[in-house]
Scaffold this motif. Structure first.
Motif, mmCIF file in Angstrom:
data_model
loop_
_atom_site.group_PDB
_atom_site.id
_atom_site.type_symbol
_atom_site.label_atom_id
_atom_site.label_comp_id
_atom_site.label_asym_id
_atom_site.label_seq_id
_atom_site.Cartn_x
_atom_site.Cartn_y
_atom_site.Cartn_z
ATOM 1 N N THR A 79 8.738 0.155 0.361
ATOM 2 C CA THR A 79 8.735 1.018 0.663
ATOM 3 C C THR A 79 6.537 0.861 0.800
ATOM 4 O O THR A 79 6.632 0.801 -0.193
ATOM 5 N N VAL A 80 5.942 0.881 1.902
ATOM 6 C CA VAL A 80 5.089 0.935 1.544
ATOM 7 C C VAL A 80 4.686 2.786 1.697
ATOM 8 O O VAL A 80 4.326 3.199 2.897
ATOM 9 N N ILE A 81 3.342 3.010 0.824
ATOM 10 C CA ILE A 81 2.852 4.396 0.389
ATOM 11 C C ILE A 81 1.774 3.504 1.040
ATOM 12 O O ILE A 81 0.794 3.522 0.472
ATOM 13 N N ASP A 82 0.540 4.842 1.395
ATOM 14 C CA ASP A 82 -0.401 5.084 1.675
ATOM 15 C C ASP A 82 -1.393 6.251 1.048
ATOM 16 O O ASP A 82 -1.256 7.242 1.359
ATOM 17 N N PRO A 83 -1.529 5.723 -0.619
ATOM 18 C CA PRO A 83 -2.363 6.659 -1.247
ATOM 19 C C PRO A 83 -3.310 7.285 -0.589
ATOM 20 O O PRO A 83 -3.452 8.671 -0.983
#
Length: 75
Positions: free
Chosen positions: A24-28
């Protein structure tokens, strides 16, 4: 020609790749900005609600003054 087509089909079908799960790609940065935007919207909504309540109280005050004036009661 038919033999080449069958060989090509067999070669292409042998190259099929199975699918695998991805991370999963999370953009903080985007997540933090969304939280800040939500907090700002909550503040703006509460300010709007306070203004509406103040306006409503002023309207009630004006209504009571007009009613008292037209009913002939002392203000």
């Amino acid at each position: 020609m038919k033999k080449r087509t069958i060989i090509l089909f067999m070669a292409l079908s042998s190259l099929s790749v199975t699918s695998k799960a991805q991370w999963t790609v999370i953009d903080p940065t985007n997540l933090a900005q969304s939280i800040v935007n939500s907090a700002n919207e909550i503040v703006q909504t509460s300010t709007t609600a306070q203004n509406m309540w103040s306006n409503f109280q002023e309207t009630v005050k004006i209504y009571k003054q007009g009613k008292a004036y037209y009913d002939g009661a002392p203000v």
